[in-house]
Design a protein around this motif. Structure first.
Motif, short mmCIF file in Angstrom:
data_model
loop_
_atom_site.label_atom_id
_atom_site.label_comp_id
_atom_site.label_asym_id
_atom_site.label_seq_id
_atom_site.Cartn_x
_atom_site.Cartn_y
_atom_site.Cartn_z
N SER A 43 -8.97 -7.66 -9.54
CA SER A 43 -10.12 -7.61 -10.08
C SER A 43 -8.97 -5.75 -11.28
O SER A 43 -9.79 -6.46 -12.33
N ASP A 44 -8.59 -5.02 -10.24
CA ASP A 44 -8.30 -3.73 -10.83
C ASP A 44 -7.48 -2.88 -10.32
O ASP A 44 -7.14 -2.79 -9.36
N GLU A 52 -1.87 4.38 -5.31
CA GLU A 52 -2.42 3.50 -6.18
C GLU A 52 -2.83 2.45 -4.89
O GLU A 52 -2.07 2.10 -3.88
N TYR A 53 -4.26 2.33 -5.65
CA TYR A 53 -4.44 0.67 -4.53
C TYR A 53 -4.78 -0.59 -5.39
O TYR A 53 -5.47 0.17 -7.41
N LEU A 54 -4.80 -2.06 -5.37
CA LEU A 54 -4.99 -2.82 -5.78
C LEU A 54 -6.84 -3.44 -5.83
O LEU A 54 -7.31 -2.93 -4.61
N ILE A 55 -7.99 -3.41 -6.50
CA ILE A 55 -9.30 -3.63 -6.27
C ILE A 55 -9.68 -5.04 -5.90
O ILE A 55 -8.90 -5.65 -6.99
N ILE A 56 -9.77 -5.48 -4.94
CA ILE A 56 -9.59 -7.10 -5.12
C ILE A 56 -11.35 -7.67 -4.54
O ILE A 56 -11.86 -6.84 -4.10
N ASP A 57 -11.84 -8.77 -5.03
CA ASP A 57 -12.63 -9.48 -4.66
C ASP A 57 -12.68 -10.43 -4.00
O ASP A 57 -12.15 -11.66 -3.67
N ASP A 58 -13.36 -10.23 -2.29
CA ASP A 58 -13.32 -10.94 -1.06
C ASP A 58 -14.62 -11.22 -0.79
O ASP A 58 -14.85 -10.87 -0.23
N ALA A 59 -14.72 -12.46 -1.33
CA ALA A 59 -16.18 -13.34 -1.46
C ALA A 59 -17.07 -12.28 -1.67
O ALA A 59 -18.33 -12.39 -0.59
N LEU A 63 -12.63 -4.88 -2.09
CA LEU A 63 -11.86 -3.48 -1.09
C LEU A 63 -10.81 -3.11 -1.81
O LEU A 63 -10.52 -3.50 -3.00
N GLU A 64 -10.34 -2.56 -1.51
CA GLU A 64 -8.81 -1.77 -2.43
C GLU A 64 -7.58 -1.44 -0.65
O GLU A 64 -8.59 -1.43 0.19
N VAL A 65 -6.87 -1.97 -1.31
CA VAL A 65 -5.26 -2.43 -0.79
C VAL A 65 -4.42 -0.93 -1.24
O VAL A 65 -4.29 -1.60 -2.41
N ARG A 66 -3.84 -0.02 -0.32
CA ARG A 66 -3.24 0.58 -1.28
C ARG A 66 -1.72 -0.37 -1.51
O ARG A 66 -1.52 -1.43 -0.74
N LEU A 67 -0.99 -0.45 -2.83
CA LEU A 67 0.02 -1.05 -3.28
C LEU A 67 1.04 -0.87 -2.09
O LEU A 67 1.55 -2.50 -1.68
N ASP A 68 1.47 0.42 -1.66
CA ASP A 68 2.43 0.80 -0.79
C ASP A 68 2.17 -0.52 0.70
O ASP A 68 2.90 -0.66 1.88
N LYS A 69 0.77 -1.01 0.75
CA LYS A 69 0.89 -2.03 2.66
C LYS A 69 0.66 -2.92 2.58
O LYS A 69 0.49 -4.21 2.90
#
Length: 86
Positions: A43-44, A52-59, A63-69
């Motif tokens: 998403s963003d 930095e975080y990746l914003i995702i749409d899960d159903a 959710l926000e996922v740290r990029l380094d994870k």
């Protein structure tokens, strides 16, 4: 996974691929370094306090996922990208 561990920026090319995935709202398969696998729509990308975080749409859930994870992400359009640090 502690949110206090020092953030390690990811490789610029990998970031660019995530940016493209967000622009096209691609459905990604994300493999996290913890071994967890998520299938969600990109998403963003956001940055907060130098993390930095990746914003995702899960159903329908955001959710926000740290990029380094993120260990890797894939989509048929962009292939599989193994994330590396700078």
């Amino acid at each position: 996974m502690s949110m206090n561990d020092a953030y390690q920026p990811i490789n610029c090319d990998d970031y660019d691929n995530l940016e493209l995935a967000c622009q096209q709202n691609l459905l990604l398969t994300l493999e996290l370094k913890s071994g967890e696998v998520l299938k969600a729509k990109a998403s963003d990308l956001v940055s907060r306090k130098n993390v930095e975080y990746l914003i995702i749409d899960d159903a329908g859930s955001t959710l926000e996922v740290r990029l380094d994870k993120i260990a890797s992400f894939s989509n048929p359009q962009i292939g599989t990208v193994v994330v590396s640090e700078e």
